[in-house]
Design a protein around this motif. Sequence first.
Motif, mmCIF file in Angstrom:
data_model
loop_
_atom_site.group_PDB
_atom_site.id
_atom_site.type_symbol
_atom_site.label_atom_id
_atom_site.label_comp_id
_atom_site.label_asym_id
_atom_site.label_seq_id
_atom_site.Cartn_x
_atom_site.Cartn_y
_atom_site.Cartn_z
ATOM 1 N N GLY A 97 5.653 10.518 -4.864
ATOM 2 C CA GLY A 97 6.360 11.055 -5.980
ATOM 3 C C GLY A 97 7.932 11.251 -5.788
ATOM 4 N N SER A 98 8.183 10.525 -4.773
ATOM 5 C CA SER A 98 9.834 10.517 -4.273
ATOM 6 C C SER A 98 10.362 9.581 -5.119
ATOM 7 N N ARG A 99 11.730 9.903 -5.148
ATOM 8 C CA ARG A 99 12.512 8.997 -6.222
ATOM 9 C C ARG A 99 12.881 7.431 -5.814
ATOM 10 N N PRO A 100 12.643 6.657 -6.959
ATOM 11 C CA PRO A 100 12.481 5.202 -6.393
ATOM 12 C C PRO A 100 13.660 4.827 -5.473
ATOM 13 N N ALA A 101 15.080 5.309 -5.771
ATOM 14 C CA ALA A 101 16.046 5.081 -4.931
ATOM 15 C C ALA A 101 15.795 5.120 -3.621
ATOM 16 N N VAL A 102 15.254 6.460 -3.432
ATOM 17 C CA VAL A 102 14.964 6.646 -2.021
ATOM 18 C C VAL A 102 13.898 5.927 -1.313
ATOM 19 N N ILE A 103 12.871 5.455 -2.017
ATOM 20 C CA ILE A 103 11.878 4.694 -1.658
ATOM 21 C C ILE A 103 12.681 3.396 -1.304
ATOM 22 N N GLY A 104 13.179 2.848 -2.152
ATOM 23 C CA GLY A 104 13.861 1.639 -1.994
ATOM 24 C C GLY A 104 14.668 1.541 -0.843
ATOM 25 N N ALA A 105 15.447 2.562 -0.895
ATOM 26 C CA ALA A 105 16.467 2.602 0.492
ATOM 27 C C ALA A 105 15.615 2.664 1.923
ATOM 28 N N ARG A 142 2.810 4.564 -8.250
ATOM 29 C CA ARG A 142 1.933 4.376 -9.135
ATOM 30 C C ARG A 142 0.556 5.174 -8.979
ATOM 31 N N GLU A 143 0.227 5.322 -7.689
ATOM 32 C CA GLU A 143 -0.808 6.036 -7.150
ATOM 33 C C GLU A 143 -0.605 7.306 -6.624
ATOM 34 N N ILE A 167 0.809 -1.268 0.029
ATOM 35 C CA ILE A 167 0.002 -0.067 0.016
ATOM 36 C C ILE A 167 0.842 1.264 -0.022
ATOM 37 N N HIS A 168 1.747 1.291 0.703
ATOM 38 C CA HIS A 168 2.637 2.381 0.874
ATOM 39 C C HIS A 168 3.517 2.726 -0.406
ATOM 40 N N VAL A 169 4.192 1.780 -1.000
ATOM 41 C CA VAL A 169 4.834 2.025 -2.142
ATOM 42 C C VAL A 169 4.207 2.318 -3.314
ATOM 43 N N LYS A 170 2.707 1.870 -3.398
ATOM 44 C CA LYS A 170 1.751 2.203 -4.617
ATOM 45 C C LYS A 170 1.299 3.539 -4.195
ATOM 46 N N SER A 171 1.174 4.137 -3.053
ATOM 47 C CA SER A 171 0.851 5.631 -2.645
ATOM 48 C C SER A 171 1.842 6.602 -3.207
ATOM 49 N N LEU A 172 3.200 6.018 -3.371
ATOM 50 C CA LEU A 172 4.236 6.883 -3.475
ATOM 51 C C LEU A 172 4.714 6.921 -5.055
#
Length: 263
Positions: A237-245, A192-193, A185-190
């Motif tokens: 909308g954060s960068r994927p690298a930040v989200i992944g870290a 795709r959604e 849910i969190h990653v989707k909110s950042l």
Amino acid sequence: MTTTTSSRSKARRRLAIPGQHGAWAFLVIPLILGFVIVGWSVPGAVFSVAWVLAYPASYYLGRAVVVRWRRGNWSRIARRELNDAVPWAVLAAIPSLILLVMRPWLVWVGMVLGLLWAVSVWLTRTGHERGASNDLLLVAQASLAVPLFWGIATDTPDLGIGDAAALDAWTAALICLVFFAGSVIHVKSLIREADDRRWAIASRIYHVLALWMALISPWLLLPFGAAAIRAFAVPPGSRPAVIGAVEIVVSVLIVVGGALALA
């Protein structure tokens, strides 16, 4: 010319790696908790290898079937996906067959997992590859790896359902299920959604409610507290690298907190 051909041949032989980075955490975390609960065993180690290798095999095979289904023939793309699946399938078959010799009752587990894979392929075929339903199906399968690990290590075909001895395994499965669902849910909110604020709100509400996991053990406040903080702190909308870290850090905390809670 020969050098170029050789280089291309080597490139084709290179194992393809699925780009679903979060799925690897979903695979590894339950296995680590399985080792924490049961300890080291040969059947558990063989299962871990088979479980990890089966993911890319099923991933690329599923994509090949979907493309074949949609186009009505084995197109170049479908054959490419199938070719990517074959090496992984061969590698996964080795520990899987060894495991079947050790635990013949795993035939029924394989049938259930095969059915769940077929459902996932159907969801992908109908345009729900990135949908919440398909993601939650993966979450459920990943979480069940803990009691499956316990059942294989202890040679218990019913996976300890209703057995007090398997309580830790099923508790770990619950921990994984709640955490993985929240991560989806969190990653989707950042990503795709990110344009739909309802997903961000849903993620924050979910993670606040998930703090009840601390009732199982205060140690679980460590990972689920961190997960709740990141649900508010990381903006859409954060960068994927930040989200992944951030997800890696929280994943490590779920392993540490889960291990301490189950110790």
